[in-house]
Write an enzyme that holds these catalytic residues in place. Structure first.
Site, PDB file in Angstrom:
ATOM      1  N   GLU A 204      10.987  47.520  13.087  1.00  0.00           N
ATOM      2  CA  GLU A 204      12.356  47.418  13.693  1.00  0.00           C
ATOM      3  C   GLU A 204      12.685  48.450  14.666  1.00  0.00           C
ATOM      4  OE1 GLU A 204      14.044  44.989  12.349  1.00  0.00           O
ATOM      5  OE2 GLU A 204      12.703  44.632  10.659  1.00  0.00           O
TER       6      GLU A 204
ATOM      7  N   HIS B 223      12.178  46.956  17.905  1.00  0.00           N
ATOM      8  CA  HIS B 223      13.181  46.115  18.386  1.00  0.00           C
ATOM      9  C   HIS B 223      14.395  47.256  19.152  1.00  0.00           C
ATOM     10  CE1 HIS B 223      11.947  42.164  17.034  1.00  0.00           C
ATOM     11  NE2 HIS B 223      12.169  42.642  15.757  1.00  0.00           N
TER      12      HIS B 223
HETATM   13 ZN   LIG Z   1      11.178  41.495  14.200  1.00  0.00          ZN
END
Ligand SMILES: [Zn+2]
Lengths: 322, 106
Positions: free
Chosen positions: A214, A217
């Site tokens: 995450e 990202h």
């Molecule tokens: Zn992802």
């Protein structure tokens, strides 16, 4: 994967972008910000902008939002997650040795580290951990956990902290927000049972890799399959991750060929695939460059000025800073 | 909707562990399945509307809505409300209580 450097004009980005449909449709300013970030990222690559050599440390605030005491993860479990992040982003994770030989040259030490915040937004000492008991039995992917008014915990200023919410997230394990979105929802959310590598962390997602993914990202990394369903036309805008069809799950056996990417096949051991925690253990140089591009512009508030100046040294004024 | 639609309406989630031969096995939402980073879910509602829980680039599940019909085969035709999105066709390999097997058609 990506087309060769300079092979794709940056302004084609919008046409190839698949999702964040919801936010792009409802927030045109977000779409504009996203396009500008990608344009700068491509331009830095084309200009061969200097790579950062100094370690950047990101202050983290962990918001533990729980209804049941069993979901109130311990300080020790939080510490274990920070340790995992510092291994994974520095290629210091013990399992990096499992990277298949053909992919070894691509392994990157991203020079990014993480530490629980020591100072709160008011300038007072803090543990970097916020604990909030809630009446909400569970949370979905609608950002409710990021607002006290919705049973969650309000974000700390997103230009100074990486906000990491831990809660009873359903039905999946985590979600992120790309750079360029609203500050009040900026950060990542991880399910309590996929957080850290001790306590409530549950196999096969018990090695802290959901947060690694995450935060990838949050630093503008895309999925290595290109977010085009199971097709071969999507792109993660990184050259050294092979073109792949759809997400890989579980723990595949090397090589796993899709999209004519033989003989080495998918880089399913990349943190930006969907494999089990024990099966993912690397970022690539191209991904590191992309995260650097984010840190040079939209996440520049986390980088010391001197370091930032070095990342822009010799780069033409025409390469717009977002 | 017509007689061949029996067994198709429902809230379905992909049980990829059971896939065989290029077909995808779906189970009713709530069916016990191992934890996962993501599974495809599609709600085929009896009123002819559907909700497609897609995979977002940020690991959320953006919902795409539209209408579904049954064609000979039988096949399921998905027509998104978003005019910019292409229609899709799924072959119904099997439709049993608690189990739906679908194959993407080009
Ligand atoms: Zn992802």
């Amino acid at each position: 994967m990506s087309t060769p450097e300079g092979g794709r004009p940056a302004h084609h980005w919008c046409g190839t972008m698949p999702v964040h449909h919801q936010m792009i449709a409802t927030r045109p300013d977000y779409a504009i910000a996203r396009a500008a970030i990608e344009n700068t990222t491509f331009a830095r690559r084309n200009a061969r902008a200097p790579r950062r050599r100094e370690v950047v440390t990101i202050p983290v605030v962990v918001h533990v939002v729980y209804q049941q005491e069993a979901h109130n993860v311990s300080d020790e479990q939080i510490a274990s997650q920070i340790t995992v992040l510092n291994q994974d982003f520095r290629a210091a994770n013990p399992d990096v040795s499992q990277v298949p030989a053909p992919f070894r040259p691509a392994v990157a030490d991203t020079l990014i580290e993480f530490a629980l915040a020591g100072t709160d937004p008011a300038g007072q000492p803090t543990s970097g951990i916020v604990r909030r008991r809630t009446g909400q039995a569970q949370f979905g992917d609608d950002d409710a956990v990021k607002f006290s008014s919705r049973g969650g915990s309000d974000a700390w200023p997103a230009d100074r902290y990486l906000n990491l919410w831990v809660c009873n997230l359903v039905p999946w394990l985590g979600y992120a927000q790309f750079p360029g979105g609203p500050a009040e929802t900026d950060g990542v959310v991880v399910a309590y049972h996929a957080f850290g590598n001790t306590g409530t962390a549950t196999a096969p997602f018990n090695l802290g890799r959901t947060a690694t993914h995450e935060i990838g990202h949050w630093l503008n990394l895309r999925h290595i399959w290109g977010d085009d369903g199971d097709a071969c036309s999507g792109d993660d805008f990184v050259a050294d991750t092979p073109n792949a069809a759809g997400p890989n799950f579980g723990a595949p056996t090397f090589p796993s060929v899709t999209c004519g990417n033989g003989p080495n096949g998918d880089m399913f051991m990349n943190f930006m695939d969907y494999t089990d925690d024990r099966a993912m253990f690397m970022f690539t140089n191209g991904q590191s460059e992309r995260m650097d591009a984010a840190l040079s512009q939209v996440r520049a508030s986390f980088v010391a000025k001197k370091v930032l100046d070095g990342m822009w040294a010799g780069v033409a004024e025409s390469v717009m800073r977002t | 909707m017509n007689a061949t639609a029996a067994g198709l309406p429902g809230d379905w989630v992909h049980a990829r562990e059971e896939d065989t031969g290029g077909a995808k096995v779906y189970r009713p939402w709530g069916h016990p399945l191992p934890p996962s980073r993501w599974r495809h879910r599609i709600e085929l509602r009896p009123d002819g509307s559907y909700v497609d829980h897609r995979l977002g680039a940020d690991d959320r599940s953006p919902r795409a809505r539209g209408h579904w019909t049954v064609e000979p085969g039988p096949r399921i035709r998905l027509r998104p409300d978003d005019q910019g999105e292409p229609a899709r066709t799924l072959e119904v390999v099997a439709a049993e209580p608690g189990r739906l097997v679908l194959k993407d058609l080009p």
